[in-house]
Design a protein around this motif. Structure first.
Motif, PDB file in Angstrom:
ATOM      1  N   ASP A  76       0.833  -1.211   0.000  1.00 17.41           N
ATOM      2  CA  ASP A  76       0.000   0.000   0.000  1.00 17.41           C
ATOM      3  C   ASP A  76       0.860   1.250   0.000  1.00 17.41           C
ATOM      4  O   ASP A  76       0.610   2.209  -0.741  1.00 17.41           O
ATOM      5  N   ALA A  77       1.865   1.255   0.857  1.00 18.92           N
ATOM      6  CA  ALA A  77       2.740   2.421   0.973  1.00 18.92           C
ATOM      7  C   ALA A  77       3.462   2.716  -0.329  1.00 18.92           C
ATOM      8  O   ALA A  77       3.778   3.872  -0.630  1.00 18.92           O
ATOM      9  N   MET A  78       3.703   1.663  -1.120  1.00 16.45           N
ATOM     10  CA  MET A  78       4.422   1.825  -2.381  1.00 16.45           C
ATOM     11  C   MET A  78       3.482   1.970  -3.575  1.00 16.45           C
ATOM     12  O   MET A  78       3.934   2.108  -4.710  1.00 16.45           O
ATOM     13  N   GLY A  79       2.171   1.904  -3.320  1.00 19.42           N
ATOM     14  CA  GLY A  79       1.207   2.032  -4.400  1.00 19.42           C
ATOM     15  C   GLY A  79       1.146   0.827  -5.313  1.00 19.42           C
ATOM     16  O   GLY A  79       0.806   0.945  -6.501  1.00 19.42           O
ATOM     17  N   LEU A  80       1.452  -0.353  -4.766  1.00 22.43           N
ATOM     18  CA  LEU A  80       1.457  -1.582  -5.547  1.00 22.43           C
ATOM     19  C   LEU A  80       0.304  -2.493  -5.125  1.00 22.43           C
ATOM     20  O   LEU A  80      -0.024  -2.569  -3.946  1.00 22.43           O
ATOM     21  N   PRO A  81      -0.317  -3.212  -6.091  1.00 24.74           N
ATOM     22  CA  PRO A  81      -1.337  -4.199  -5.725  1.00 24.74           C
ATOM     23  C   PRO A  81      -0.676  -5.424  -5.110  1.00 24.74           C
ATOM     24  O   PRO A  81       0.525  -5.640  -5.296  1.00 24.74           O
ATOM     25  N   GLY A  82      -1.432  -6.221  -4.382  1.00 22.21           N
ATOM     26  CA  GLY A  82      -0.827  -7.425  -3.799  1.00 22.21           C
ATOM     27  C   GLY A  82      -1.794  -8.331  -3.097  1.00 22.21           C
ATOM     28  O   GLY A  82      -1.671  -9.550  -3.180  1.00 22.21           O
ATOM     29  N   ALA A  83      -2.771  -7.777  -2.366  1.00 27.47           N
ATOM     30  CA  ALA A  83      -3.692  -8.608  -1.599  1.00 27.47           C
ATOM     31  C   ALA A  83      -4.733  -9.235  -2.529  1.00 27.47           C
ATOM     32  O   ALA A  83      -5.471  -8.533  -3.223  1.00 27.47           O
ATOM     33  N   ALA A  84      -4.783 -10.572  -2.541  1.00 27.92           N
ATOM     34  CA  ALA A  84      -5.753 -11.313  -3.355  1.00 27.92           C
ATOM     35  C   ALA A  84      -6.964 -11.626  -2.484  1.00 27.92           C
ATOM     36  O   ALA A  84      -6.930 -12.552  -1.666  1.00 27.92           O
ATOM     37  N   LEU A  85      -8.014 -10.866  -2.642  1.00 26.53           N
ATOM     38  CA  LEU A  85      -9.165 -10.959  -1.747  1.00 26.53           C
ATOM     39  C   LEU A  85     -10.029 -12.184  -2.054  1.00 26.53           C
ATOM     40  O   LEU A  85     -10.131 -12.622  -3.198  1.00 26.53           O
ATOM     41  N   GLY A  86     -10.635 -12.717  -1.011  1.00 23.89           N
ATOM     42  CA  GLY A  86     -11.571 -13.825  -1.169  1.00 23.89           C
ATOM     43  C   GLY A  86     -10.972 -15.203  -0.995  1.00 23.89           C
ATOM     44  O   GLY A  86     -11.678 -16.209  -1.103  1.00 23.89           O
ATOM     45  N   LEU A  87      -9.662 -15.278  -0.713  1.00 21.64           N
ATOM     46  CA  LEU A  87      -9.011 -16.572  -0.523  1.00 21.64           C
ATOM     47  C   LEU A  87      -8.793 -16.814   0.965  1.00 21.64           C
ATOM     48  O   LEU A  87      -8.426 -15.900   1.700  1.00 21.64           O
ATOM     49  N   THR A  88      -8.997 -18.050   1.391  1.00 19.38           N
ATOM     50  CA  THR A  88      -8.866 -18.368   2.806  1.00 19.38           C
ATOM     51  C   THR A  88      -8.250 -19.747   2.978  1.00 19.38           C
ATOM     52  O   THR A  88      -8.247 -20.562   2.047  1.00 19.38           O
ATOM     53  N   ALA A  89      -7.726 -20.018   4.149  1.00 18.99           N
ATOM     54  CA  ALA A  89      -7.092 -21.316   4.411  1.00 18.99           C
ATOM     55  C   ALA A  89      -8.158 -22.392   4.576  1.00 18.99           C
ATOM     56  O   ALA A  89      -9.027 -22.281   5.434  1.00 18.99           O
ATOM     57  N   LEU A  90      -8.066 -23.442   3.765  1.00 24.94           N
ATOM     58  CA  LEU A  90      -8.975 -24.575   3.878  1.00 24.94           C
ATOM     59  C   LEU A  90      -8.312 -25.767   4.558  1.00 24.94           C
ATOM     60  O   LEU A  90      -8.999 -26.618   5.118  1.00 24.94           O
ATOM     61  N   ALA A  91      -6.995 -25.835   4.502  1.00 22.77           N
ATOM     62  CA  ALA A  91      -6.267 -26.949   5.109  1.00 22.77           C
ATOM     63  C   ALA A  91      -4.948 -26.437   5.674  1.00 22.77           C
ATOM     64  O   ALA A  91      -4.341 -25.525   5.112  1.00 22.77           O
ATOM     65  N   ALA A  92      -4.522 -27.047   6.783  1.00 18.44           N
ATOM     66  CA  ALA A  92      -3.253 -26.694   7.441  1.00 18.44           C
ATOM     67  C   ALA A  92      -3.101 -25.181   7.538  1.00 18.44           C
ATOM     68  O   ALA A  92      -2.192 -24.596   6.942  1.00 18.44           O
ATOM     69  N   PRO A  93      -3.984 -24.535   8.288  1.00 20.81           N
ATOM     70  CA  PRO A  93      -4.025 -23.068   8.306  1.00 20.81           C
ATOM     71  C   PRO A  93      -2.867 -22.421   9.056  1.00 20.81           C
ATOM     72  O   PRO A  93      -3.019 -21.899  10.156  1.00 20.81           O
ATOM     73  N   ARG A  94      -1.707 -22.490   8.457  1.00 24.51           N
ATOM     74  CA  ARG A  94      -0.538 -21.828   9.033  1.00 24.51           C
ATOM     75  C   ARG A  94       0.090 -20.934   7.972  1.00 24.51           C
ATOM     76  O   ARG A  94      -0.204 -21.053   6.784  1.00 24.51           O
ATOM     77  N   ARG A  95       0.957 -20.061   8.414  1.00 29.12           N
ATOM     78  CA  ARG A  95       1.594 -19.116   7.502  1.00 29.12           C
ATOM     79  C   ARG A  95       2.509 -19.844   6.532  1.00 29.12           C
ATOM     80  O   ARG A  95       3.256 -20.749   6.915  1.00 29.12           O
ATOM     81  N   ILE A  96       2.432 -19.442   5.263  1.00 23.60           N
ATOM     82  CA  ILE A  96       3.356 -19.970   4.255  1.00 23.60           C
ATOM     83  C   ILE A  96       4.009 -18.792   3.542  1.00 23.60           C
ATOM     84  O   ILE A  96       3.441 -17.700   3.443  1.00 23.60           O
ATOM     85  N   ALA A  97       5.209 -19.023   3.045  1.00 29.64           N
ATOM     86  CA  ALA A  97       5.936 -18.001   2.296  1.00 29.64           C
ATOM     87  C   ALA A  97       6.824 -18.699   1.282  1.00 29.64           C
ATOM     88  O   ALA A  97       7.432 -19.734   1.579  1.00 29.64           O
ATOM     89  N   GLY A  98       6.897 -18.146   0.090  1.00 31.40           N
ATOM     90  CA  GLY A  98       7.747 -18.754  -0.927  1.00 31.40           C
ATOM     91  C   GLY A  98       7.631 -18.058  -2.268  1.00 31.40           C
ATOM     92  O   GLY A  98       7.054 -16.970  -2.383  1.00 31.40           O
ATOM     93  N   ARG A  99       8.206 -18.697  -3.280  1.00 29.64           N
ATOM     94  CA  ARG A  99       8.168 -18.191  -4.657  1.00 29.64           C
ATOM     95  C   ARG A  99       6.978 -18.794  -5.387  1.00 29.64           C
ATOM     96  O   ARG A  99       6.669 -19.976  -5.221  1.00 29.64           O
ATOM     97  N   ALA A 100       6.346 -18.016  -6.244  1.00 28.46           N
ATOM     98  CA  ALA A 100       5.187 -18.482  -6.993  1.00 28.46           C
ATOM     99  C   ALA A 100       5.597 -19.351  -8.180  1.00 28.46           C
ATOM    100  O   ALA A 100       6.432 -18.956  -8.994  1.00 28.46           O
ATOM    101  N   VAL A 101       5.000 -20.529  -8.249  1.00 27.95           N
ATOM    102  CA  VAL A 101       5.048 -21.375  -9.442  1.00 27.95           C
ATOM    103  C   VAL A 101       3.613 -21.415  -9.948  1.00 27.95           C
ATOM    104  O   VAL A 101       2.731 -21.951  -9.281  1.00 27.95           O
ATOM    105  N   THR A 102       3.358 -20.825 -11.105  1.00 24.06           N
ATOM    106  CA  THR A 102       1.983 -20.576 -11.527  1.00 24.06           C
ATOM    107  C   THR A 102       1.429 -21.647 -12.460  1.00 24.06           C
ATOM    108  O   THR A 102       2.167 -22.309 -13.189  1.00 24.06           O
ATOM    109  N   VAL A 103       0.099 -21.780 -12.400  1.00 18.13           N
ATOM    110  CA  VAL A 103      -0.650 -22.675 -13.296  1.00 18.13           C
ATOM    111  C   VAL A 103      -1.859 -21.899 -13.790  1.00 18.13           C
ATOM    112  O   VAL A 103      -2.593 -21.311 -12.981  1.00 18.13           O
TER     113      VAL A 103
END
Length: 235
Positions: free
Chosen positions: A34-61
């Motif tokens: 937000d501070a940098m004026g960049l988009p990022g938050a993907a709204l409407g997605l929620t944890a369905l399994a193993a609801p813990r924090r994850i972090a990594g690089r995107a591999v897209t499909v």
């Protein structure tokens, strides 16, 4: 050879970047964007399994409807991404918000878990949620649905630019997800976003310490808090 050209150095740098991201939370990263004026938050997605924090690089499909004449990969969706992914990777499925059919399932979850993938993000519905829970595989999506993708949805391509809930995501972008939601960080801005998020998180920790010390909430959450995301105040 300089350090930046050394593959081992690049791998170490990428690992440290992900480690820095994992020490943050989705809210601080979203605030930094937000501070940098960049988009990022993907709204409407929620944890369905193993609801813990994850972090990594995107591999897209990227998924499309299985319609006559559709150009697709000719293999079951997600399989190439799973085979190519491992620790430090988050598989990100552009299911284009579909909730009537799954864009991810249990056999894919088993493969992702086997390969040590950090987690999976699906913009749309997925199925076999119980299996993901049994595997302890973090799975973020719009909802669960029992309807199979077979004959309905196919993979157009993998490791290509995609759109996730109106957020552009490129292969190698950073992903962080926790109970507050899913946030993507453009790889080109990773260092600046992380530095800004770290500064924001430090300020908020200091505020919490003041709360615990008994300071009035109005004093803790003063005008400084309202302007914390201003460019000069966020860094």
């Amino acid at each position: 050879m300089n350090d930046s050209a050394n593959p081992l150095t690049r791998m170490a740098d990428a690992g440290e970047t992900i480690a820095r991201l994992a020490r943050l939370d989705a809210c601080a990263v979203s605030d930094a964007l937000d501070a940098m004026g960049l988009p990022g938050a993907a709204l409407g997605l929620t944890a369905l399994a193993a609801p813990r924090r994850i972090a990594g690089r995107a591999v897209t499909v990227d998924l499309i409807d299985d319609a006559p004449g559709a150009t697709h990969a000719g293999r079951h969706l997600g399989t190439a991404a799973v085979d190519a992914s491992g620790p430090g990777d988050v598989i990100v499925v552009a299911h284009r918000g579909r909730t009537h059919v799954a864009g991810w399932g249990g056999v894919l979850s088993a493969g992702a878990k086997r390969n040590g993938v950090e987690g999976v993000v699906v913009h749309g519905a997925c199925r076999d949620v119980d299996e993901a829970r049994e595997l302890d595989l973090p799975l973020y999506a719009t909802r669960g649905v029992p309807v199979t993708a077979r004959g309905r949805v196919v993979e157009r391509a993998w490791n290509v630019p995609v759109d996730i809930a109106d957020v552009p995501v490129y292969p190698g972008d950073l992903v962080i997800a926790d109970a507050s939601g899913v946030v993507f960080v453009p790889a080109a801005h990773a260092d600046e976003v992380l530095a800004t998020a770290e500064a924001i998180a430090a300020k908020e920790r200091a505020m919490v310490q003041r709360v615990r010390a008994g300071h009035p909430m109005a004093a803790v959450m003063s005008t400084d808090y309202e302007t914390m995301l201003d460019r000069e105040g966020a860094c």
